[in-house]
Enzyme design. Structure first.
Site, PDB file in Angstrom:
ATOM      1  N   HIS A  79       0.822  -1.207   0.000  1.00 26.84           N
ATOM      2  CA  HIS A  79       0.000   0.000   0.000  1.00 26.84           C
ATOM      3  C   HIS A  79       0.857   1.259   0.000  1.00 26.84           C
ATOM      4  O   HIS A  79       0.392   2.324  -0.415  1.00 26.84           O
ATOM      5  CB  HIS A  79      -0.953  -0.009   1.197  1.00 26.84           C
ATOM      6  CG  HIS A  79      -2.149  -0.881   0.997  1.00 26.84           C
ATOM      7  ND1 HIS A  79      -3.440  -0.406   1.058  1.00 26.84           N
ATOM      8  CD2 HIS A  79      -2.256  -2.209   0.707  1.00 26.84           C
ATOM      9  CE1 HIS A  79      -4.285  -1.401   0.833  1.00 26.84           C
ATOM     10  NE2 HIS A  79      -3.586  -2.509   0.622  1.00 26.84           N
ATOM     11  N   ASP A  80       2.080   1.159   0.463  1.00 23.70           N
ATOM     12  CA  ASP A  80       2.990   2.301   0.397  1.00 23.70           C
ATOM     13  C   ASP A  80       3.555   2.455  -1.013  1.00 23.70           C
ATOM     14  O   ASP A  80       3.443   3.519  -1.628  1.00 23.70           O
ATOM     15  CB  ASP A  80       4.127   2.134   1.401  1.00 23.70           C
ATOM     16  CG  ASP A  80       5.044   3.342   1.452  1.00 23.70           C
ATOM     17  OD1 ASP A  80       4.527   4.480   1.424  1.00 23.70           O
ATOM     18  OD2 ASP A  80       6.279   3.169   1.512  1.00 23.70           O
ATOM     19  N   ASP A 135      -5.037 -17.660   3.001  1.00 21.81           N
ATOM     20  CA  ASP A 135      -4.725 -19.031   2.626  1.00 21.81           C
ATOM     21  C   ASP A 135      -5.355 -19.968   3.653  1.00 21.81           C
ATOM     22  O   ASP A 135      -4.934 -19.998   4.808  1.00 21.81           O
ATOM     23  CB  ASP A 135      -3.200 -19.224   2.592  1.00 21.81           C
ATOM     24  CG  ASP A 135      -2.773 -20.648   2.274  1.00 21.81           C
ATOM     25  OD1 ASP A 135      -3.641 -21.527   2.172  1.00 21.81           O
ATOM     26  OD2 ASP A 135      -1.557 -20.885   2.140  1.00 21.81           O
ATOM     27  N   GLY A 149       5.046   5.622  -4.379  1.00 23.86           N
ATOM     28  CA  GLY A 149       6.334   4.971  -4.429  1.00 23.86           C
ATOM     29  C   GLY A 149       6.734   4.568  -3.018  1.00 23.86           C
ATOM     30  O   GLY A 149       6.067   4.910  -2.037  1.00 23.86           O
ATOM     31  N   SER A 173       5.120   7.182   2.740  1.00 23.52           N
ATOM     32  CA  SER A 173       4.023   8.151   2.820  1.00 23.52           C
ATOM     33  C   SER A 173       2.772   7.567   3.469  1.00 23.52           C
ATOM     34  O   SER A 173       1.973   8.297   4.055  1.00 23.52           O
ATOM     35  CB  SER A 173       3.683   8.697   1.428  1.00 23.52           C
ATOM     36  OG  SER A 173       3.391   7.653   0.520  1.00 23.52           O
TER      37      SER A 173
END
EC number: 1.11.1.7
Length: 336
Positions: free
Chosen positions: A78-79, A255, A84, A88
Site C-alpha cells: 500500500h505504500d 490461505d 512509491g 508516505s
C-alpha cells in the site's frame, strides 16, 4: 549481491547467479551518472546494525502476534503502489493516505514505529522510515518460511501523503486481470510480476467485506454464493465465517491451508478454486496467467526465485534518494 537461501546445492548456486545478474541490471550506477541510487549495505558505515535491529523488532513482534508478517507485507504494498516506496502511508492526519477507507484496515504500523524509535537511539537521523518498512516486509517473508534476500537501501521519506492518490493507484479485490495489469504496468511491473507478487496472499488475512462481492444476501437474510467459480465447500466455510451482518472486525485467512507460512500453497489453492478474492481467482481462470500459476503451484523454488526478483522491482518504485525527501525523526509526521 545475492539472494541468500539455506543450502549451496548446484540449483541454489544457479539461482543466486541469476539473481546477481538481475540485481546488477536493476541497481548499478553507470559511470556517466552522478545521481544517487539505492545501494546494498547503504548503512554499513552510518548505522551498521540497522538491518539487524529491524529484523529483531519484526521477529519479536511476530512471536507475540502471528498476524504481524502479513500486515507488514500488505503495508509495504500500500505504500509502494501509491507515492512509491517513500513511507508516505505511515503519515498520520486528515487527508493522508492512511485516512482512506482502503487503508483503515492496515496494520503493522506499531512495528515500524518501534524499529524507528530503536534506531533513533543508536543512529539518530540516519535510517529512513521508507527503508525500515521495506526491510521489515523483507524480514516478514523470511520469518514465515520464505526466501532470505538482500535488498538495497538508501530511500528517503516522502513529504506528501494525499488521500486522493490512493484509489487510482490501488488494486481492488474485485479487479479483472486487465485492470490489474494496467495498474501494474504503470508501475513498471510485468504480468509475471503480478502473478508472483499476488503470492503475498499466502500469508495474512482479510476482512469479510474484501470478498463480499462473491456472495449476496437473500430475502431471508442468509448469504448465498453468486460466484460459481469458487469451490462450493470453501464458499460454505466462508459464509459461516462471514454471515450476513457480520462484524467489521471479523477476518478470514487469505490461505485456508497454511495461513502463517510463506509458501506456494496460494497457487495450489487457485488450482482448487479456493482463491479468496476475485482478483486471485482470475489468475487461474485467465489463459494469460494460468500457466505461471501452474508452474508456481508445482515448484516452490521457482516461485521463490521470481518472488525475489519481483520484490526488488516493487521496492524500487518511485524511490526518493539523495536530496529528495527527508529522514523523518518519527514515521507518523514530517519533520518540522
Amino acid at each position: 549481491m545475492e539472494l541468500k537461501i539455506r543450502t549451496l546445492s548446484p540449483t541454489v548456486l544457479l539461482y543466486n547467479l541469476l539473481n546477481l545478474t538481475i540485481l546488477i541490471s536493476l541497481f548499478s550506477v553507470s559511470a556517466s551518472s552522478s545521481s544517487p541510487k539505492l545501494s546494498f549495505n547503504f548503512y554499513v558505515a552510518s548505522c551498521p546494525t540497522a538491518e539487524l535491529m529491524v529484523k529483531s523488532t519484526v521477529r519479536s513482534a511476530s512471536t507475540f502476534d502471528a498476524t504481524i508478517p502479513g500486515k507488514l507485507l500488505r503495508l509495504l504494498f500500500h505504500d509502494c503502489m501509491v507515492e512509491g516506496c517513500d513511507g508516505s502511508v505511515l503519515l498520520e492526519g486528515n487527508g493522508t493516505e492512511r485516512s482512506d477507507p482502503a487503508n483503515t484496515s492496515l496494520g503493522g504500523f506499531s512495528v515500524v514505529d518501534s524499529a524507528k524509535r530503536l534506531l533513533e537511539v543508536f543512529c539518530p537521523g540516519t535510517v529512513s522510515c521508507a527503508d525500515i518498512l521495506v526491510l521489515a516486509a523483507r524480514d516478514a517473508v523470511e520469518i514465515t518460511g520464505g526466501p532470505s534476500m538482500q535488498v538495497p537501501t538508501g530511500r528517503r521519506d516522502g513529504m506528501v501523503s494525499s488521500v486522493s492518490n490512493v484509489r487510482p493507484n490501488m488494486v481492488d479485490t474485485s479487479f479483472s486481470l486487465d485492470e490489474m495489469m494496467k495498474l501494474f504496468s504503470s508501475k513498471g511491473l510485468s504480468l509475471d510480476d503480478l502473478v508472483a507478487l499476488s503470492g503475498a496472499h499466502t500469508i495474512g488475512s482479510a476482512h469479510c467485506s474484501a470478498f463480499s462481492d462473491r456472495f449476496q444476501e437473500d430475502s431471508k437474510g442468509k448469504m448465498t454464493l453468486i460466484d460459481k467459480s469458487l469451490d462450493k465447500i470453501y464458499a460454505d466455510e466462508l459464509m459461516k465465517r462471514c454471515p450476513a451482518g457480520s462484524s467489521m472486525s471479523v477476518t478470514v485467512s487469505n490461505d485456508p491451508e497454511t495461513s502463517i507460512l510463506f509458501d506456494n500453497q496460494y497457487y495450489r489453492n487457485l488450482l482448487d478454486h479456493k482463491g479468496l478474492f476475485q482478483s486471485d481467482s482470475v489468475l487461474f481462470s485467465d489463459g494469460k496467467t494460468k500457466r505461471k500459476v501452474e508452474q508456481f503451484s508445482n515448484n516452490q523454488e521457482s516461485f521463490f526465485q521470481k518472488w525475489g526478483e519481483s520484490f526488488l522491482k516493487l521496492t524500487s518504485i518511485g524511490v526518493k534518494t539523495g536530496n529528495e525527501g527527508e529522514i523523518r525523526r518519527s514515521c507518523t509526521v514530517i519533520n518540522r
